[in-house]
Design a protein around this motif. Structure first.
Motif, PDB file in Angstrom:
ATOM      1  N   TYR A  43     -12.813   3.961  -6.859  1.00  0.00           N
ATOM      2  CA  TYR A  43     -13.420   3.015  -5.921  1.00  0.00           C
ATOM      3  C   TYR A  43     -13.726   3.655  -4.557  1.00  0.00           C
ATOM      4  N   ALA A  44     -13.908   4.971  -4.569  1.00  0.00           N
ATOM      5  CA  ALA A  44     -14.264   5.721  -3.363  1.00  0.00           C
ATOM      6  C   ALA A  44     -13.304   5.409  -2.212  1.00  0.00           C
ATOM      7  N   GLY A  45     -12.033   5.247  -2.568  1.00  0.00           N
ATOM      8  CA  GLY A  45     -11.022   4.941  -1.570  1.00  0.00           C
ATOM      9  C   GLY A  45     -10.051   6.091  -1.394  1.00  0.00           C
ATOM     10  N   GLU A  46      -8.837   5.762  -0.982  1.00  0.00           N
ATOM     11  CA  GLU A  46      -7.820   6.792  -0.748  1.00  0.00           C
ATOM     12  C   GLU A  46      -6.452   6.254  -1.128  1.00  0.00           C
ATOM     13  N   ALA A  47      -5.528   7.183  -1.360  1.00  0.00           N
ATOM     14  CA  ALA A  47      -4.146   6.822  -1.655  1.00  0.00           C
ATOM     15  C   ALA A  47      -3.223   7.798  -0.937  1.00  0.00           C
ATOM     16  N   TRP A  48      -2.242   7.257  -0.225  1.00  0.00           N
ATOM     17  CA  TRP A  48      -1.258   8.089   0.476  1.00  0.00           C
ATOM     18  C   TRP A  48       0.133   7.701   0.017  1.00  0.00           C
ATOM     19  N   PHE A  49       0.999   8.704  -0.083  1.00  0.00           N
ATOM     20  CA  PHE A  49       2.393   8.461  -0.466  1.00  0.00           C
ATOM     21  C   PHE A  49       3.279   9.309   0.423  1.00  0.00           C
ATOM     22  N   ARG A  50       4.314   8.706   0.996  1.00  0.00           N
ATOM     23  CA  ARG A  50       5.230   9.472   1.833  1.00  0.00           C
ATOM     24  C   ARG A  50       6.615   8.846   1.788  1.00  0.00           C
ATOM     25  N   PHE A  51       7.613   9.670   2.050  1.00  0.00           N
ATOM     26  CA  PHE A  51       9.000   9.214   2.061  1.00  0.00           C
ATOM     27  C   PHE A  51       9.583   9.360   3.453  1.00  0.00           C
ATOM     28  N   ASP A  52      10.125   8.277   3.987  1.00  0.00           N
ATOM     29  CA  ASP A  52      10.769   8.274   5.297  1.00  0.00           C
ATOM     30  C   ASP A  52      12.270   8.431   5.073  1.00  0.00           C
ATOM     31  N   ARG A  53      12.787   9.630   5.313  1.00  0.00           N
ATOM     32  CA  ARG A  53      14.191   9.902   5.036  1.00  0.00           C
ATOM     33  C   ARG A  53      15.125   9.128   5.960  1.00  0.00           C
ATOM     34  N   GLU A  54      14.714   8.919   7.206  1.00  0.00           N
ATOM     35  CA  GLU A  54      15.564   8.192   8.140  1.00  0.00           C
ATOM     36  C   GLU A  54      15.747   6.741   7.704  1.00  0.00           C
ATOM     37  N   GLU A  55      14.657   6.110   7.270  1.00  0.00           N
ATOM     38  CA  GLU A  55      14.706   4.703   6.854  1.00  0.00           C
ATOM     39  C   GLU A  55      15.095   4.547   5.385  1.00  0.00           C
ATOM     40  N   GLY A  56      14.993   5.642   4.615  1.00  0.00           N
ATOM     41  CA  GLY A  56      15.272   5.554   3.194  1.00  0.00           C
ATOM     42  C   GLY A  56      14.251   4.711   2.449  1.00  0.00           C
ATOM     43  N   PHE A  82      10.231   4.523   0.676  1.00  0.00           N
ATOM     44  CA  PHE A  82       9.052   5.204   0.152  1.00  0.00           C
ATOM     45  C   PHE A  82       7.840   4.320   0.425  1.00  0.00           C
ATOM     46  N   GLU A  83       6.808   4.899   1.018  1.00  0.00           N
ATOM     47  CA  GLU A  83       5.612   4.138   1.418  1.00  0.00           C
ATOM     48  C   GLU A  83       4.407   4.555   0.580  1.00  0.00           C
ATOM     49  N   SER A  84       3.705   3.577   0.041  1.00  0.00           N
ATOM     50  CA  SER A  84       2.475   3.807  -0.709  1.00  0.00           C
ATOM     51  C   SER A  84       1.357   3.001  -0.059  1.00  0.00           C
ATOM     52  N   THR A  85       0.259   3.656   0.247  1.00  0.00           N
ATOM     53  CA  THR A  85      -0.909   2.976   0.830  1.00  0.00           C
ATOM     54  C   THR A  85      -2.131   3.302  -0.006  1.00  0.00           C
ATOM     55  N   VAL A  86      -2.855   2.275  -0.421  1.00  0.00           N
ATOM     56  CA  VAL A  86      -4.019   2.462  -1.296  1.00  0.00           C
ATOM     57  C   VAL A  86      -5.183   1.642  -0.735  1.00  0.00           C
ATOM     58  N   ILE A  87      -6.352   2.271  -0.669  1.00  0.00           N
ATOM     59  CA  ILE A  87      -7.572   1.606  -0.243  1.00  0.00           C
ATOM     60  C   ILE A  87      -8.586   1.630  -1.375  1.00  0.00           C
ATOM     61  N   LEU A  88      -9.077   0.472  -1.773  1.00  0.00           N
ATOM     62  CA  LEU A  88     -10.122   0.365  -2.784  1.00  0.00           C
ATOM     63  C   LEU A  88     -11.355  -0.243  -2.114  1.00  0.00           C
ATOM     64  N   ASN A  89     -12.468   0.468  -2.188  1.00  0.00           N
ATOM     65  CA  ASN A  89     -13.719  -0.035  -1.621  1.00  0.00           C
ATOM     66  C   ASN A  89     -14.570  -0.690  -2.704  1.00  0.00           C
ATOM     67  N   PHE A  90     -15.362  -1.666  -2.312  1.00  0.00           N
ATOM     68  CA  PHE A  90     -16.262  -2.315  -3.274  1.00  0.00           C
ATOM     69  C   PHE A  90     -17.507  -2.835  -2.579  1.00  0.00           C
ATOM     70  N   TYR A 118       3.306   9.952 -13.609  1.00  0.00           N
ATOM     71  CA  TYR A 118       1.979   9.524 -14.032  1.00  0.00           C
ATOM     72  C   TYR A 118       1.576   8.207 -13.383  1.00  0.00           C
ATOM     73  N   GLY A 119       2.547   7.383 -13.015  1.00  0.00           N
ATOM     74  CA  GLY A 119       2.219   6.124 -12.362  1.00  0.00           C
ATOM     75  C   GLY A 119       1.461   6.337 -11.071  1.00  0.00           C
ATOM     76  N   LEU A 120       1.963   7.212 -10.205  1.00  0.00           N
ATOM     77  CA  LEU A 120       1.292   7.482  -8.942  1.00  0.00           C
ATOM     78  C   LEU A 120      -0.023   8.226  -9.157  1.00  0.00           C
ATOM     79  N   SER A 121      -0.081   9.070 -10.169  1.00  0.00           N
ATOM     80  CA  SER A 121      -1.338   9.751 -10.489  1.00  0.00           C
ATOM     81  C   SER A 121      -2.408   8.745 -10.893  1.00  0.00           C
ATOM     82  N   THR A 122      -2.007   7.726 -11.661  1.00  0.00           N
ATOM     83  CA  THR A 122      -2.943   6.676 -12.059  1.00  0.00           C
ATOM     84  C   THR A 122      -3.438   5.910 -10.840  1.00  0.00           C
ATOM     85  N   VAL A 123      -2.544   5.625  -9.911  1.00  0.00           N
ATOM     86  CA  VAL A 123      -2.927   4.937  -8.682  1.00  0.00           C
ATOM     87  C   VAL A 123      -3.955   5.759  -7.921  1.00  0.00           C
TER      88      VAL A 123
END
Length: 203
Positions: free
Chosen positions: A180-193, A195-203, A168-173
């Motif tokens: 805010y008419a933005g975007e959210a991306w989540f991905r896991f880099d297995r080689e590096e171990g 987890f990457e989260s990118t969030v854009i909030l527009n205003f 639910y935490g990531l769902s809330t994000v």
């Protein structure tokens, strides 16, 4: 869920505020003892109250009060658990996003990152958070050590905390990004171990 989470984080923030307030008193006592040449008493004082005095981490990371307090709170929690915590914050004090919404995003990302590092046990564990403001948007990027990625399931995310529960935490994000008419991306880099989260909030 958002309001209760905000309240829980603010309880941690209040604790940090109290520590910052107490730190000034500890500093005055220690300064007085050292000036009077009472070094042994100063050392004894440090040993008695050292646990109540924050370590050398900065008390001010950025101009925005809510973000700064969250950064300090989670920096302290990470330090206590031997987790490397790196910050890159460039945010104005008058950011046009309510503190409750910022807490919903950053609090959830940081809590998820901390939990992922805890699950790894020992070894090198890292959380890197970047929050940068431009004229019309806020860009948030977090990288944290993790054993495995979080899989998207429908409109939610499956968290490693429990195999049969959505994160639910990531769902809330994601909901905040949509607000805010933005975007959210989540991905896991297995080689590096990581987890990457990118969030854009527009205003």
């Amino acid at each position: 869920i958002q309001r209760s989470y905000y309240a829980a984080v603010m309880e941690q923030v209040d604790e940090v505020k109290a520590l910052q307030h107490d730190q000034r008193h500890h500093f005055l006592v220690l300064t007085g003892l050292v000036r009077e040449g009472r070094c042994e008493e100063a050392e004894a004082y440090l040993q008695s109250y050292g646990g109540a005095i924050p370590d050398g981490r900065p008390l001010r990371y950025c101009a925005h009060e809510a973000i700064n307090l969250l950064a300090y709170t989670y920096s302290r929690l990470a330090h206590q658990q031997g987790i490397t915590f790196e910050l890159d914050l460039d945010v104005a004090a008058d950011l046009p996003v309510p503190s409750a919404d910022l807490t919903a995003v950053l609090g959830n990302l940081l809590e998820n990152g901390l939990e992922a590092c805890r699950r790894l046990g020992g070894g090198e564990r890292t959380i890197r958070l970047s929050v940068r403001q431009t004229e019309r948007m806020l860009a948030i990027r977090q990288m944290n050590s993790a054993a495995e990625g979080t899989e998207r399931r429908g409109k939610g995310f499956r968290s490693s905390k429990a195999a049969d529960r959505r994160g639910y935490g990531l769902s809330t994000v994601e909901m905040m990004a949509e607000k805010y008419a933005g975007e959210a991306w989540f991905r896991f880099d297995r080689e590096e171990g990581m987890f990457e989260s990118t969030v854009i909030l527009n205003f």
